[in-house]
Write a protein that holds these residues in place. Sequence first.
Motif, PDB file in Angstrom:
ATOM      1  N   LEU A 134       0.829  -1.209   0.000  1.00  0.00           N
ATOM      2  CA  LEU A 134       0.000   0.000   0.000  1.00  0.00           C
ATOM      3  C   LEU A 134       0.857   1.250   0.000  1.00  0.00           C
ATOM      4  N   GLY A 135       0.260   2.348  -0.428  1.00  0.00           N
ATOM      5  CA  GLY A 135       0.911   3.645  -0.355  1.00  0.00           C
ATOM      6  C   GLY A 135       0.426   4.377   0.879  1.00  0.00           C
ATOM      7  N   ALA A 136       1.267   5.229   1.423  1.00  0.00           N
ATOM      8  CA  ALA A 136       0.887   5.993   2.614  1.00  0.00           C
ATOM      9  C   ALA A 136       1.596   7.340   2.605  1.00  0.00           C
ATOM     10  N   PHE A 137       1.008   8.285   3.327  1.00  0.00           N
ATOM     11  CA  PHE A 137       1.541   9.642   3.397  1.00  0.00           C
ATOM     12  C   PHE A 137       1.087  10.246   4.711  1.00  0.00           C
ATOM     13  N   TRP A 138       2.010  10.890   5.441  1.00  0.00           N
ATOM     14  CA  TRP A 138       1.672  11.562   6.690  1.00  0.00           C
ATOM     15  C   TRP A 138       1.677  13.056   6.423  1.00  0.00           C
ATOM     16  N   ALA A 139       0.491  13.666   6.445  1.00  0.00           N
ATOM     17  CA  ALA A 139       0.351  15.109   6.234  1.00  0.00           C
ATOM     18  C   ALA A 139       0.278  15.804   7.586  1.00  0.00           C
ATOM     19  N   THR A 140       1.067  16.858   7.719  1.00  0.00           N
ATOM     20  CA  THR A 140       1.108  17.599   8.984  1.00  0.00           C
ATOM     21  C   THR A 140       0.864  19.088   8.710  1.00  0.00           C
ATOM     22  N   PRO A 141      -0.383  19.461   8.401  1.00  0.00           N
ATOM     23  CA  PRO A 141      -0.658  20.856   8.064  1.00  0.00           C
ATOM     24  C   PRO A 141      -0.359  21.787   9.245  1.00  0.00           C
ATOM     25  N   TYR A 142       0.259  22.911   8.933  1.00  0.00           N
ATOM     26  CA  TYR A 142       0.664  23.847   9.981  1.00  0.00           C
ATOM     27  C   TYR A 142      -0.530  24.433  10.735  1.00  0.00           C
ATOM     28  N   PHE A 143      -1.704  24.389  10.145  1.00  0.00           N
ATOM     29  CA  PHE A 143      -2.892  24.981  10.764  1.00  0.00           C
ATOM     30  C   PHE A 143      -3.759  23.955  11.488  1.00  0.00           C
ATOM     31  N   ILE A 144      -3.205  22.807  11.791  1.00  0.00           N
ATOM     32  CA  ILE A 144      -4.001  21.753  12.423  1.00  0.00           C
ATOM     33  C   ILE A 144      -4.553  22.171  13.782  1.00  0.00           C
ATOM     34  N   SER A 145      -3.874  23.084  14.465  1.00  0.00           N
ATOM     35  CA  SER A 145      -4.355  23.539  15.771  1.00  0.00           C
ATOM     36  C   SER A 145      -5.686  24.277  15.661  1.00  0.00           C
ATOM     37  N   LEU A 146      -6.065  24.698  14.459  1.00  0.00           N
ATOM     38  CA  LEU A 146      -7.346  25.379  14.256  1.00  0.00           C
ATOM     39  C   LEU A 146      -8.497  24.391  14.075  1.00  0.00           C
ATOM     40  N   LEU A 147      -8.192  23.112  14.120  1.00  0.00           N
ATOM     41  CA  LEU A 147      -9.194  22.091  13.803  1.00  0.00           C
ATOM     42  C   LEU A 147      -9.600  21.239  15.007  1.00  0.00           C
ATOM     43  N   HIS A 148      -9.306  21.717  16.205  1.00  0.00           N
ATOM     44  CA  HIS A 148      -9.577  20.927  17.414  1.00  0.00           C
ATOM     45  C   HIS A 148     -11.030  20.481  17.500  1.00  0.00           C
ATOM     46  N   ASP A 149     -11.977  21.383  17.215  1.00  0.00           N
ATOM     47  CA  ASP A 149     -13.396  21.027  17.323  1.00  0.00           C
ATOM     48  C   ASP A 149     -13.762  19.926  16.351  1.00  0.00           C
ATOM     49  N   ILE A 150     -13.365  20.076  15.099  1.00  0.00           N
ATOM     50  CA  ILE A 150     -13.716  19.097  14.067  1.00  0.00           C
ATOM     51  C   ILE A 150     -13.083  17.742  14.353  1.00  0.00           C
ATOM     52  N   LEU A 151     -11.854  17.756  14.845  1.00  0.00           N
ATOM     53  CA  LEU A 151     -11.153  16.505  15.138  1.00  0.00           C
ATOM     54  C   LEU A 151     -11.511  15.938  16.516  1.00  0.00           C
ATOM     55  N   GLU A 152     -12.360  16.665  17.234  1.00  0.00           N
ATOM     56  CA  GLU A 152     -12.799  16.243  18.568  1.00  0.00           C
ATOM     57  C   GLU A 152     -11.605  15.966  19.472  1.00  0.00           C
ATOM     58  N   VAL A 153     -10.679  16.930  19.486  1.00  0.00           N
ATOM     59  CA  VAL A 153      -9.483  16.817  20.303  1.00  0.00           C
ATOM     60  C   VAL A 153      -9.878  16.926  21.776  1.00  0.00           C
ATOM     61  N   GLU A 154      -9.447  15.960  22.545  1.00  0.00           N
ATOM     62  CA  GLU A 154      -9.774  15.915  23.968  1.00  0.00           C
ATOM     63  C   GLU A 154      -8.698  16.631  24.784  1.00  0.00           C
ATOM     64  N   PRO A 155      -9.016  16.989  26.034  1.00  0.00           N
ATOM     65  CA  PRO A 155      -8.009  17.645  26.882  1.00  0.00           C
ATOM     66  C   PRO A 155      -6.739  16.798  26.969  1.00  0.00           C
ATOM     67  N   GLY A 156      -5.606  17.461  26.853  1.00  0.00           N
ATOM     68  CA  GLY A 156      -4.320  16.782  26.931  1.00  0.00           C
ATOM     69  C   GLY A 156      -3.852  16.179  25.624  1.00  0.00           C
ATOM     70  N   GLN A 157      -4.627  16.352  24.550  1.00  0.00           N
ATOM     71  CA  GLN A 157      -4.229  15.793  23.264  1.00  0.00           C
ATOM     72  C   GLN A 157      -3.594  16.861  22.378  1.00  0.00           C
ATOM     73  N   LEU A 158      -2.682  16.412  21.554  1.00  0.00           N
ATOM     74  CA  LEU A 158      -2.025  17.247  20.563  1.00  0.00           C
ATOM     75  C   LEU A 158      -2.248  16.607  19.197  1.00  0.00           C
ATOM     76  N   PRO A 159      -3.016  17.256  18.305  1.00  0.00           N
ATOM     77  CA  PRO A 159      -3.182  16.676  16.967  1.00  0.00           C
ATOM     78  C   PRO A 159      -1.856  16.727  16.218  1.00  0.00           C
ATOM     79  N   MET A 160      -1.555  15.629  15.516  1.00  0.00           N
ATOM     80  CA  MET A 160      -0.261  15.514  14.842  1.00  0.00           C
ATOM     81  C   MET A 160      -0.387  15.230  13.347  1.00  0.00           C
TER      82      MET A 160
END
Length: 187
Positions: A134-160
């Motif tokens: 399979l093919g794979a790719f890890w995308a790390t957009p610089y603006f990911i911190s603006l997406l906490h609500d959509i990603l349902e980031v819980e307390p103590g989590q860091l989206p990566m």
Amino acid sequence: MNINDTIKNRRATPPRFISKEKISEETIKQLLENANWAPNHKQTEPWRFKVYSGAAKEKLADDIFLQLEEKMKEGANVNAQKAEKLRENIKRVPVVISVAMQRDEAQRIPEWEEVAAVSMAVQNMWLTATEMGLGAFWATPYFISLLHDILEVEPGQLPMGFFYVGKVAMDYPSPGRGPVDSKVEWK
């Protein structure tokens, strides 16, 4: 493949080279199972994943874009072209896995060690994907911190970021590596 070949054949396969063809839930479970065996100190197991496919993936792509558009209107530093590219890439691949680090509440180890453990979990998924063809790719957009609500980031989590995976539509050549001797000092 032996481990040496698997490591050398691993590629960051851009989403445009990944087929839209569906991959099985069983395949994704195997990637996640191998991620779960990444090394980590104090057994914190800080990796957290959310798997998106089908309609949920389409909704994720659109919700992210709308959220970023709203943030741009509010003055956030978001490049509209990069926001659109993220939406297109999420829609292009059959499976997207959001990656986050869950910080140990007791903070028994430095945060960077937990980030490193999550990175090793992603590498385990990547090597497993390679082994499966399979093919794979890890995308790390610089603006990911603006997406906490959509990603349902819980307390103590860091989206990566987002891990894209699917069947390879077109081989992506190896960028190669410089000689290891130029990066090593023997004492």
